[in-house]
Write an enzyme that holds these catalytic residues in place. Structure first.
Site, PDB file in Angstrom:
ATOM      1  N   HIS A 154      13.071 -26.237  22.216  1.00 26.86           N
ATOM      2  CA  HIS A 154      13.164 -26.196  20.751  1.00 26.86           C
ATOM      3  C   HIS A 154      12.761 -27.551  20.168  1.00 26.86           C
ATOM      4  CE1 HIS A 154      14.949 -22.340  19.617  1.00 26.86           C
ATOM      5  NE2 HIS A 154      15.794 -22.430  20.632  1.00 26.86           N
ATOM      6  N   ASP A 161      14.055 -18.575  18.526  1.00 28.86           N
ATOM      7  CA  ASP A 161      15.103 -17.568  18.684  1.00 28.86           C
ATOM      8  C   ASP A 161      14.796 -16.472  17.676  1.00 28.86           C
ATOM      9  OD1 ASP A 161      16.407 -19.118  20.594  1.00 28.86           O
ATOM     10  OD2 ASP A 161      17.607 -20.151  19.087  1.00 28.86           O
ATOM     11  N   GLU A 218      19.853 -14.855  27.461  1.00 26.40           N
ATOM     12  CA  GLU A 218      19.733 -14.762  25.996  1.00 26.40           C
ATOM     13  C   GLU A 218      18.548 -13.875  25.621  1.00 26.40           C
ATOM     14  OE1 GLU A 218      19.415 -18.739  24.487  1.00 26.40           O
ATOM     15  OE2 GLU A 218      21.350 -19.370  25.296  1.00 26.40           O
ATOM     16  N   HIS A 221      15.911 -15.581  22.970  1.00 19.01           N
ATOM     17  CA  HIS A 221      15.249 -16.882  23.172  1.00 19.01           C
ATOM     18  C   HIS A 221      13.916 -16.722  23.906  1.00 19.01           C
ATOM     19  CE1 HIS A 221      15.263 -21.320  23.731  1.00 19.01           C
ATOM     20  NE2 HIS A 221      14.532 -20.997  24.800  1.00 19.01           N
TER      21      HIS A 221
END
Length: 240
Positions: A154, A161, A218, A221
């Site tokens: 990120h 996301d 996740e 992500h």
């Protein structure tokens, strides 16, 4: 006789003005008929045009505001609110920035999604490294927050996301909310209703087709493979 003459002139003048008024009203609505199609434009009801920027002349590593290059995404930037697992607002304002190469891949992926009647909705995009330090201070646990010394993708402008929404903005059922840390959010958890599995599959396979990879725990992500080697950045956008 003089008054009669003035009356005639006045009536002629008013008739001309009314004619001009009708002509203006008619030209403000352009109707084009092609077969059964009608194209109607009205200055009073026409939606404002979105003037998008071009990637021409930009290096792939340049940071850009995604909304300036596509109007086809939805946004719910959670870290600019307190509606996140940190229970804290860590961005000064809600924006989605990425590097140019990440933006190009996202726009290409979104084009595929839109052909299926859905589109990408963002929860988080590029994250300045100083924000990573804020998050680490609140939750200093590498299981939930990347250590800011090493940084996150990120922080490199290569991770997002996301979820999917339909064209009315309704989120597809992915089984959990964003930032749900538990087994139900895992990609390899097959013990879920078929609708959820199908939605996650659509998200994952389309993103992978455009150069992104996911992490097991996740579903939201995604990292752009070619951005993994970029440097950690602390570029900060201006808030209006």
């Amino acid at each position: 006789m003089k008054y009669f003459f003035y009356s005639i002139v006045l009536l002629s003048f008013l008739s001309c003005k009314n004619g001009e008024k009708v002509e203006k009203e008619e030209t403000s609505n352009i109707v084009e008929k092609k077969g059964e199609k009608k194209i109607i434009q009205d200055e009073k009801t026409e939606s404002p045009q979105v003037h998008l920027k071009s990637f021409d002349g930009l290096a792939d590593t340049t940071f850009i505001r995604l909304a300036d290059y596509s109007a086809d995404f939805a946004y719910d930037m959670r870290y600019a609110t307190e509606n996140n697992f940190l229970k804290a607002k860590v961005y000064d304002c809600s924006e989605c920035y990425t590097r140019v190469k990440t933006a190009k891949a996202l726009i290409a992926a979104n084009k595929d999604f839109m052909e299926k009647g859905v589109k990408i909705k963002f929860y988080d995009c590029y994250r300045p490294n100083s924000v990573q330090y804020k998050m680490w201070k609140i939750v200093p646990n590498p299981q939930y927050v990347a250590n800011p010394v090493k940084g996150s993708i990120h922080n490199k402008g290569g991770a997002v996301d996301i979820t999917l929404v339909d064209m009315d903005g309704e989120e597809l059922n992915m089984g959990t909310d964003f930032d749900f840390f538990g087994k139900r959010a895992y990609h390899d958890n097959m013990d879920l209703p078929q609708e959820i599995l199908d939605n996650r599959k659509l998200l994952k396979e389309t993103m992978e087709k455009h150069g992104f990879w996911s992490i097991r725990t996740e579903w939201w992500h995604y990292n752009l493979s070619s951005a993994s080697n970029e440097k950690i950045a602390d570029f900060k956008w201006d808030c209006e």
